[in-house]
Design an enzyme around this catalytic site. Structure first.
Site, mmCIF file in Angstrom:
data_model
loop_
_atom_site.group_PDB
_atom_site.id
_atom_site.type_symbol
_atom_site.label_atom_id
_atom_site.label_comp_id
_atom_site.label_asym_id
_atom_site.label_seq_id
_atom_site.Cartn_x
_atom_site.Cartn_y
_atom_site.Cartn_z
ATOM 1 N N GLU A 221 -6.341 1.628 10.189
ATOM 2 C CA GLU A 221 -5.678 1.086 9.006
ATOM 3 C C GLU A 221 -4.701 2.133 8.525
ATOM 4 O O GLU A 221 -5.093 3.264 8.234
ATOM 5 C CB GLU A 221 -6.690 0.747 7.919
ATOM 6 C CG GLU A 221 -6.051 0.117 6.691
ATOM 7 C CD GLU A 221 -7.021 -0.111 5.557
ATOM 8 O OE1 GLU A 221 -6.620 0.104 4.392
ATOM 9 O OE2 GLU A 221 -8.178 -0.480 5.829
ATOM 10 N N CYS B 142 -4.280 1.487 -0.606
ATOM 11 C CA CYS B 142 -3.617 0.894 0.558
ATOM 12 C C CYS B 142 -3.022 -0.473 0.226
ATOM 13 O O CYS B 142 -2.156 -0.974 0.953
ATOM 14 C CB CYS B 142 -4.611 0.757 1.716
ATOM 15 S SG CYS B 142 -6.118 -0.151 1.281
#
Length: 487
Positions: free
Chosen positions: A260, A297
Site C-alpha cells: 500500500e 493514506c
C-alpha cells in the site's frame, strides 16, 4: 508482564541486541530525541529469525485451530490490560494525541477480532464443495508460509506490530517476521512482547513471531530475497514499495508482495452540491485534510470542482486554512519532505497561516489552480504527505474527467452531488479506485467485511486485495483442491 523497553530485537522468543549500530526515536512535538536506544539487527540475527520462521511454519499451520483462536483472544486482552502504557508510548514517539492513540488501539483490537471471528466459523477455510460423477471436490484455503510485514509510520497500532497485515497473517496460520518502523520502535517492542507472551501462553512454536529493528535498506532487501519468505505486506511510500517489488523480481521463486503506497484520493464536487451542501463540505473536507496533520493514506489530496457557483465554498475553505493551527508531524524526515514538496506550489495561490511554525510542525496548506494548470504541472499529480490539498477549478464535468484521466490509481474517491452518478462516471471511477464515497470523505475506513481498502497502482500493488476487513486474510492463504477425499 514487563513491558519496559530494552532496545531489543526478538528472534522468536529470544531477545537479542548484538548489533553495534543503534538509533533512537524522535518527538516532533517536543523537538528532541527520545531516551530509549535500539539495536539494529545484524545479519546473523536476521538469519536466526528467518530459520525459526521457516521451522515454525508447519508446526503452526498444523496446531489445533483453537490454539490459534486463543492466541488472538489473548493478544486483544493483553493490549487492553496494558492500554495506558501503550498509548503513552504511542503519543511519545508519534507526536499524535493520546485520544488518537486510544481510538487507534480500539480499531486494532477490532481488526484482530474480525479475523478471530472469521476463523471461528465452521469450515472457515472451505471455499467450495461439490460432487461430479460420484467424485467429491473441496476447494480449501491453506496457510501460505512465513510472511514478512513492514510497519507503517502513520499508524503505530493499526498498521504495525499487530495491525491488519500481521493479524491477518497470523490468523491464517502463518509465522510473521515483523520489520518495525523505526519511527516508533519502542511501541513496536512493547507490542511484540505482548504477541510473544500470548504465543508462549498457548504453547505455539518458537518462530511464530519475530521483531526486527533497524533503519537500513539491506534489511528489507535480505528479507525480500530470502526463499524462505512466502509473502510480504508493506505500508509506506511509493518509493519504498517499488524497491520491495524490485527486490522480489530478483528472487528465484516469485511471491506475492502486497504494497500500500501513495494515494491522492480525489474529490469531485458537482455544481449542484454548492446549492445546499457548502457548509457540510467545508467542515468535512477541511477536517479530513488537516486532522492529525493530514498524515492519512486516505486524505483528500485533490478537490476537482465545477467552478460555477463555487465562490462561497472556495472562500470558506480559504478561511479554514488561513486560521488553522500548526501541527507537529510524525518525524523529521516527513517534516522535511513536506516542506520540500509543498514549496513547489508557491507559484500558485497558497492559503495558510503566514507565520513561523515551531520546528517540525507545519501549518496546513491549501493551493488553487485551474484545470489547464493542473494538467501541465506534474508535481500536482504526486502525493504530498501531510496537511496539504489542491483545489482544481474545472469548467464542467468533462474537464473534471479529463483531469482525472491524467493521474494514476487511488484508494478512494469522493463525489459530492445530489444527482444520480452516470454509468460513465461509475465506470471511470471504479476502474481506478477501490472505494467510491457519495457526499462524504475518504478518511475513517470502517473495519467491516464490505470494506475494500485497495486501489489501482500506485495506491497498491494489487487492486484485487484489501488491507482492511475480513477479506484481508485471503492475501496470506492459498487455495488447494481436495479431490475424492470425502470417501
Amino acid at each position: 508482564m514487563d513491558l519496559s523497553i530494552k532496545g531489543t530485537n526478538f528472534l522468536g522468543y529470544l531477545p537479542s541486541q548484538k548489533g553495534t549500530q543503534t538509533f533512537s526515536t524522535f518527538s516532533c512535538r517536543y523537538q528532541k530525541s527520545n531516551e530509549e536506544v535500539f539495536h539494529q539487527i545484524t545479519e546473523s540475527e536476521l538469519e536466526i529469525a528467518l530459520e525459526k520462521a521457516s521451522a515454525a511454519s508447519e508446526k503452526y499451520a498444523l496446531a489445533p485451530i483453537e490454539k490459534r483462536r486463543n492466541f488472538l483472544r489473548e493478544i486483544i486482552a493483553l493490549l487492553e490490560e496494558h492500554r495506558t502504557l501503550l498509548v503513552q508510548q504511542f503519543s511519545k514517539e508519534s507526536s499524535l494525541s493520546e485520544d488518537r492513540g486510544n481510538v487507534e488501539l480500539a480499531r486494532t483490537q477490532a481488526q484482530i477480532q474480525t479475523y478471530l471471528d472469521f476463523i471461528s466459523r465452521k469450515d472457515w477455510n472451505l471455499l467450495h464443495s461439490q460432487e461430479l460423477n460420484g467424485v467429491s471436490f473441496e476447494k480449501r484455503l491453506c496457510p501460505i508460509g512465513p510472511v514478512v510485514v513492514f510497519g507503517a509510520s502513520n499508524f503505530p497500532f493499526a498498521y504495525s506490530t499487530v495491525g491488519g497485515d500481521v493479524a491477518s497473517a497470523l490468523a491464517a496460520g502463518n509465522p510473521v517476521i515483523y520489520k518495525a518502523n523505526p519511527f516508533h520502535a519502542g511501541l513496536s517492542e512493547m507490542v511484540a512482547g505482548i504477541v510473544l507472551q500470548a504465543a508462549e501462553n498457548n504453547d505455539l512454536p518458537d518462530g511464530v513471531f519475530s521483531l526486527v529493528q533497524g533503519n537500513d535498506y539491506w534489511i528489507g532487501e535480505t528479507l525480500l530475497k530470502d526463499e524462505r519468505v512466502k509473502a510480504v505486506g508493506f505500508t509506506g511510500s511509493v518509493r519504498g514499495g517499488e524497491a520491495l517489488l524490485n527486490y522480489a523480481k530478483e528472487r528465484k521463486t516469485p511471491i506475492p508482495v502486497f504494497c500500500e503506497m501513495g494515494s491522492l484520493n480525489p474529490v469531485f464536487i458537482f455544481k449542484d452540491a454548492f446549492e445546499g451542501r457548502t457548509k457540510e463540505m467545508v467542515e468535512k473536507l477541511s477536517s479530513a485534510i488537516k486532522n492529525d496533520g493530514g498524515q492519512f493514506c486516505t486524505k483528500p489530496g485533490l478537490l476537482f470542482i465545477e467552478e460555477r457557483g463555487s465562490e462561497m465554498f472556495i472562500n470558506a475553505m480559504r478561511d479554514e486554512f488561513t486560521s488553522a493551527a500548526a501541527v507537529p508531524l510524525l518525524h523529521p524526515s516527513i517534516y522535511n519532505s513536506f516542506l520540500k514538496l509543498s514549496s513547489v506550489f508557491d507559484r500558485f495561490p497558497v492559503y495558510r497561516v503566514e507565520a513561523t511554525a515551531p520546528e517540525y510542525s507545519v501549518y496546513p496548506q491549501l493551493t488553487e489552480m485551474t484545470a489547464k494548470e493542473f494538467s501541465a504541472f506534474p508535481a500536482a499529480k504526486e502525493e504530498v504527505f501531510g496537511p496539504f490539498s489542491i483545489i482544481v477549478k474545472c469548467a464542467d464535468e468533462s474537464e473534471m474527467k479529463a483531469c482525472f484521466e491524467t493521474i494514476g490509481g487511488h484508494l478512494a474517491a469522493s463525489v459530492w452531488t445530489d444527482q444520480s452518478l452516470s454509468e460513465e462516471w461509475m465506470y471511470l471511477l471504479s476502474s481506478r479506485v477501490g472505494r467510491i464515497i457519495k457526499n462524504g470523505v475518504s478518511t475513517g475506513v470502517a473495519v467491516i467485511d464490505s470494506m475494500h481498502h485497495g486501489g489501482n497502482f500506485p495506491s497498491t500493488s494489487d487492486s484485487r486485495f484489501t488491507a482492511v476487513g475480513k477479506d484481508a486474510i485471503y492475501r496470506f492463504l492459498q487455495p488447494v483442491t481436495l479431490q475424492n477425499f470425502k470417501s
